[in-house]
Design an enzyme around this catalytic site. Structure first.
Site, short mmCIF file in Angstrom:
data_model
loop_
_atom_site.label_atom_id
_atom_site.label_comp_id
_atom_site.label_asym_id
_atom_site.label_seq_id
_atom_site.Cartn_x
_atom_site.Cartn_y
_atom_site.Cartn_z
CB ILE A 55 -10.06 6.38 24.34
CG1 ILE A 55 -9.38 7.74 24.47
CG2 ILE A 55 -10.94 6.33 23.09
CD1 ILE A 55 -8.41 8.04 23.34
N GLY A 100 -6.72 -0.54 30.67
CA GLY A 100 -5.64 -0.70 29.71
C GLY A 100 -5.80 0.10 28.43
CG HIS A 101 -8.34 1.19 24.84
ND1 HIS A 101 -9.08 2.22 24.32
CD2 HIS A 101 -7.74 0.61 23.78
CE1 HIS A 101 -8.96 2.24 23.01
NE2 HIS A 101 -8.15 1.26 22.67
CG PHE A 102 -4.88 4.17 25.39
CD1 PHE A 102 -4.11 3.11 24.95
CD2 PHE A 102 -5.82 4.71 24.52
CE1 PHE A 102 -4.25 2.60 23.67
CE2 PHE A 102 -5.98 4.21 23.24
CZ PHE A 102 -5.20 3.16 22.81
#
Length: 151
Positions: free
Chosen positions: A59, A52-54
């Site tokens: 990252i 989810g990041h990203f």
């Protein structure tokens, strides 16, 4: 204080209560008890946070870099005070002057360098820096305390 050699993952697991997915130290490269530690985290695409990041541009979250530094500091504190295996925990109390300089992406080897800046009874202050190939990615000062685990 005395210089310690490198610690493999088994020794890290003895010093820290953290486990997957929040174990963020893979190895200790060197440690000067009572002074400083140099640990590493191999950042892979398999990390849960990359979902989810990203998506499409992974990252490592800066707060997890700070957590990795805090875990390295916990190893330094536990080993300095000879508390490994006692069940004592190192609790984060505060973060100051956190700065996020460069992104950390999958495939990086994150170097974690942390030093004691103040020692008082059960409360300790640290300064940490995370870097990849000599380039600082984040830095922070933090306070922690050593205590018994919650009942």
């Amino acid at each position: 204080m005395s210089e310690q050699g490198s610690y493999d993952i088994q020794q890290v697991l003895k010093a820290l209560p953290h486990r997957y997915p929040l174990l963020l130290v893979d190895r200790v490269k060197s440690m000067d008890l009572g002074e400083r530690i140099h640990a590493v985290k191999g950042v892979t695409m398999n990390e849960e946070f990359f979902q989810g990041h990203f998506p499409g541009a992974p990252i490592m979250p800066g707060v997890l870099q700070v957590e990795a530094m805090a875990q390295a500091a916990a190893i330094l504190g536990i080993e300095t005070l000879e508390l490994a295996g006692t069940g004592k925990l190192v609790f984060f109390m505060g973060i100051e002057n956190a700065k996020f300089r460069k992104p950390v992406t999958p495939g990086c080897l994150l170097d974690l360098e942390v030093e004691f800046t103040q020692k008082r009874s059960r409360v300790y202050k640290f300064r940490g820096k995370a870097s990849v190939e000599g380039v600082t990615t984040s830095e922070a000062e933090f306070t922690a305390m050593i205590a018994d685990p919650p009942a």
